[in-house]
Design a protein around this motif. Structure first.
Motif, mmCIF file in Angstrom:
data_model
loop_
_atom_site.group_PDB
_atom_site.id
_atom_site.type_symbol
_atom_site.label_atom_id
_atom_site.label_comp_id
_atom_site.label_asym_id
_atom_site.label_seq_id
_atom_site.Cartn_x
_atom_site.Cartn_y
_atom_site.Cartn_z
ATOM 1 N N ILE A 246 0.845 -1.201 0.000
ATOM 2 C CA ILE A 246 0.000 0.000 0.000
ATOM 3 C C ILE A 246 0.877 1.246 0.000
ATOM 4 N N THR A 247 1.857 1.257 0.898
ATOM 5 C CA THR A 247 2.782 2.386 0.958
ATOM 6 C C THR A 247 4.140 1.890 1.432
ATOM 7 N N ARG A 248 5.202 2.670 1.133
ATOM 8 C CA ARG A 248 6.554 2.191 1.448
ATOM 9 C C ARG A 248 7.285 3.163 2.375
ATOM 10 N N PRO A 249 7.858 2.629 3.451
ATOM 11 C CA PRO A 249 8.556 3.486 4.414
ATOM 12 C C PRO A 249 9.625 4.381 3.767
ATOM 13 N N GLY A 250 10.308 3.869 2.735
ATOM 14 C CA GLY A 250 11.323 4.690 2.053
ATOM 15 C C GLY A 250 10.706 5.959 1.484
ATOM 16 N N ASP A 251 9.452 5.877 1.021
ATOM 17 C CA ASP A 251 8.776 7.046 0.452
ATOM 18 C C ASP A 251 8.340 8.024 1.541
ATOM 19 N N MET A 252 8.272 7.536 2.778
ATOM 20 C CA MET A 252 7.852 8.415 3.887
ATOM 21 C C MET A 252 9.047 9.127 4.504
ATOM 22 N N GLY A 253 10.240 8.795 4.044
ATOM 23 C CA GLY A 253 11.426 9.490 4.548
ATOM 24 C C GLY A 253 12.213 8.723 5.600
ATOM 25 N N PHE A 254 11.868 7.456 5.838
ATOM 26 C CA PHE A 254 12.641 6.690 6.835
ATOM 27 C C PHE A 254 14.019 6.326 6.274
ATOM 28 N N ASP A 255 15.026 6.363 7.150
ATOM 29 C CA ASP A 255 16.396 6.038 6.739
ATOM 30 C C ASP A 255 16.742 4.584 7.016
ATOM 31 N N ALA A 256 16.009 3.970 7.932
ATOM 32 C CA ALA A 256 16.286 2.573 8.291
ATOM 33 C C ALA A 256 15.018 1.953 8.870
ATOM 34 N N ILE A 257 14.910 0.647 8.706
ATOM 35 C CA ILE A 257 13.738 -0.058 9.246
ATOM 36 C C ILE A 257 14.145 -1.476 9.596
ATOM 37 N N HIS A 258 13.546 -2.040 10.642
ATOM 38 C CA HIS A 258 13.716 -3.486 10.834
ATOM 39 C C HIS A 258 12.430 -4.189 10.423
ATOM 40 N N PHE A 259 12.588 -5.390 9.939
ATOM 41 C CA PHE A 259 11.457 -6.272 9.645
ATOM 42 C C PHE A 259 11.409 -7.298 10.770
ATOM 43 N N ASN A 260 10.226 -7.750 11.115
ATOM 44 C CA ASN A 260 10.135 -8.928 11.980
ATOM 45 C C ASN A 260 9.615 -10.040 11.069
ATOM 46 N N LEU A 261 10.537 -10.841 10.533
ATOM 47 C CA LEU A 261 10.085 -11.904 9.608
ATOM 48 C C LEU A 261 9.095 -12.815 10.317
ATOM 49 N N HIS A 262 9.293 -12.993 11.639
ATOM 50 C CA HIS A 262 8.429 -13.889 12.416
ATOM 51 C C HIS A 262 7.068 -13.257 12.705
ATOM 52 N N LYS A 263 6.876 -12.005 12.361
ATOM 53 C CA LYS A 263 5.542 -11.417 12.484
ATOM 54 C C LYS A 263 4.930 -11.301 11.087
ATOM 55 N N THR A 264 5.428 -10.332 10.332
ATOM 56 C CA THR A 264 4.820 -10.009 9.032
ATOM 57 C C THR A 264 4.890 -11.160 8.032
ATOM 58 N N PHE A 265 5.949 -11.931 8.073
ATOM 59 C CA PHE A 265 6.150 -12.905 7.000
ATOM 60 C C PHE A 265 5.974 -14.353 7.449
ATOM 61 N N SER A 266 5.080 -14.519 8.423
ATOM 62 C CA SER A 266 4.513 -15.836 8.711
ATOM 63 C C SER A 266 5.475 -16.926 9.133
ATOM 64 N N THR A 267 6.487 -16.579 9.918
ATOM 65 C CA THR A 267 7.285 -17.666 10.465
ATOM 66 C C THR A 267 6.926 -17.795 11.938
ATOM 67 N N PRO A 268 6.943 -18.975 12.493
ATOM 68 C CA PRO A 268 6.396 -19.151 13.834
ATOM 69 C C PRO A 268 7.147 -18.353 14.890
ATOM 70 N N HIS A 269 6.413 -17.828 15.858
ATOM 71 C CA HIS A 269 7.091 -17.245 17.011
ATOM 72 C C HIS A 269 6.224 -17.377 18.246
ATOM 73 N N GLY A 270 6.758 -16.904 19.331
ATOM 74 C CA GLY A 270 6.133 -17.166 20.623
ATOM 75 C C GLY A 270 7.000 -18.180 21.316
ATOM 76 N N GLY A 271 7.082 -18.074 22.642
ATOM 77 C CA GLY A 271 7.884 -19.050 23.380
ATOM 78 C C GLY A 271 9.367 -18.861 23.193
ATOM 79 N N GLY A 272 9.765 -17.721 22.651
ATOM 80 C CA GLY A 272 11.192 -17.427 22.577
ATOM 81 C C GLY A 272 11.941 -18.188 21.504
#
Ligand SMILES: *Cc1c(COP(=O)(O)O)cnc(C)c1O
Length: 475
Positions: A246-272
């Motif tokens: 929908i929109t991209r952080p680079g276009d909003m002026g961010f210089d850096a971003i972290h991704f949480n692959l285990h959140k947004t991109f469907s890899t299991p998490h919880g329980g450390g």
């Protein structure tokens, strides 16, 4: 060894463990077993029942709804497990020569390219093992950037609605954090930002949409202010599930971003369990990336240590590779079009729940939310109840509770994130249960106060558990 091999062949659908072919003569006498191992004699049905019963004692996303706000507990497609168990991925060693792991390197390289294009930034490291470590990595790069420019800046601004890892990462990276207050709408107070953003300040860490599920509508003004004073802007990307396609952080002026692959991109998490927190940056921060990055020359992929002002390594070897395999699988399966469908569904689902419950629970910031929304249980105080009681009662209905008491800017907060992967039936069942609990609060408040009633353990004394921590294996 024979035994392990046989079990693995039968039990893991043909994925065999690599054989341990050490000739007996090479294994020193002291390491050799003197007697046979005492293994429990159990039949297959017994062992299956044992593990199935164990698996349902705890709540997990394969069991039922898991609306834990900020955590994006979405469904984990089972194909991710298939690909991450492929022998060529699962049984390689980090010290293997590059020419024997070209497929793995290609996957990492391509994952990096996809992630960069999703956020419109220029360079990436896949090394950090979680969002929090991604924050630390990026803010350390901010520090290296200012050191290189011989600018001494001491502070980083962090909004009062931020996740606790933000100020922690600021401190860990050698800066001090200054709290940036939210305005009455729950957004960054631009006036205050203007005042606080001085030449002593290295930049701003922001979550967008923020932890109230609200999109910073003044984001361009915000990033402009920071940049005009020579600062950098970091996006805590934990809420990326609201922005995909929908929109991209680079276009909003961010210089850096972290991704949480285990959140947004469907890899299991919880329980450390293992996570992955890649960091993408603008060109100006590229020279500071951790070594090595994955590069490509002609058609060959390699570990590139040639990064002029690298902050060094932040993780053993290259990060949690098998989490990357799962995220890559998910992205390839979803494709370009599917990407924006994820965020649209997540936003629709969150608003459906919040709008359905706003007459039963207090809605502190009226209007629409993004992929998650925050209600409050503060009106239940008159009945002698707290948000915690609602959360505990939900467990009796086989549902996981929303995040409670976060963000801190909302008293008695109930932070609900349904994610994109839930059906309307599931959402309706949750809404119905929440309404029922609201009625119970009036009619029989003790039912909530003494909940949960149906879980393996009842309500725990969490303070006592923390103060008198006893970790032991019961035999
Ligand atoms: C989850 C989360 C983090 C930290 O990410 P981890 O991968 O758990 O280390 C940071 N900020 C926000 C808003 C989060 O929800």
């Amino acid at each position: 060894m024979e035994l392990i091999f046989e079990i693995s062949k039968a039990g893991r659908r043909g994925y065999s463990l690599p054989r341990c072919d050490v000739p007996e003569t090479e294994l020193s006498e002291i390491y050799r077993r003197k007697a046979s191992a005492i293994l429990p004699e159990v039949s297959e049905p017994q062992i299956i029942r044992h593990y199935i019963n164990l698996s349902v004692l705890n709540h997990h996303v394969d069991k039922n709804f898991y609306p834990l706000g900020s955590c994006t507990m979405k469904y984990n497609p089972k194909i991710n497990e298939e690909t991450s168990r492929l022998v060529g991925f699962a049984h390689i060693h980090p010290l293997q020569p590059e020419n024997t792991v070209q497929g793995a390197l290609k996957l990492m390289y391509e994952l990096g390219e996809y992630l960069k294009s999703i956020v419109n930034l220029d360079a990436i490291t896949l090394q950090p093992a979680a969002g929090a470590q991604g924050e630390f990595t990026a803010i350390s790069m901010f520090r290296a950037y200012f050191n290189k420019k011989r600018e001494s800046r001491t502070y980083i601004l962090v909004p009062d609605s931020a996740h606790g890892t933000n100020p922690a990462s600021v401190n860990f990276s050698g800066f001090k954090s200054i709290t940036l207050p939210s305005n009455g709408e729950g957004l960054v107070d631009v006036e205050k930002l203007n005042k606080l953003m001085t030449s002593d300040v290295a930049g701003l860490m922001l979550t967008n949409p923020n932890t109230l599920g609200l999109f910073e509508k003044n984001i361009i003004t915000i990033t402009d202010i920071v940049h005009q004073r020579g600062g950098l802007v970091y996006l805590d990307g934990a809420n990326l599930n609201a922005l995909l396609g929908i929109t991209r952080p680079g276009d909003m002026g961010f210089d850096a971003i972290h991704f949480n692959l285990h959140k947004t991109f469907s890899t299991p998490h919880g329980g450390g369990g293992p996570g992955s927190g890649p960091v993408a940056v603008k060109k100006l921060l590229e020279p500071f990336l951790p070594v090595p990055i994955i590069s490509k020359s002609n058609d060959t992929f390699y570990f590139n240590d040639d990064i002029s002002d690298s902050i060094g390594k932040v993780q053993t070897f290259y990060g949690n590779f098998l989490v990357m395999v799962r995220a890559y699988t998910f992205l390839r399966m979803i494709g370009d079009e599917g990407l924006s469908e994820i965020s649209k569904s997540a936003i629709l689902n969150a608003n459906y729940i919040i709008q359905s419950l706003k007459d039963d629970y207090y809605l502190p910031y009226p209007g629409f939310c993004m992929h998650e929304g925050v209600l409050s249980g503060k009106h239940l105080k008159d009945l002698g109840l707290r948000t915690l009681d609602v959360a505990k009662r939900l467990l009796d209905f086989g549902l996981h509770a929303p995040t409670v008491y976060f963000p801190l800017v909302v008293s008695e907060a109930l932070m609900i994130e349904p994610t994109d992967s839930e059906s309307k039936e599931t959402l309706d069942a949750f809404i119905e249960t929440m309404k029922r609990i609201r009625r119970e609060a009036e009619e029989n408040p003790d039912l909530l106060k003494s909940a949960p009633h149906s879980t393996p353990v009842r309500r725990l004394d969490e303070v006592k558990a923390i103060k008198e921590l006893k970790v032991r294996c019961k035999t």
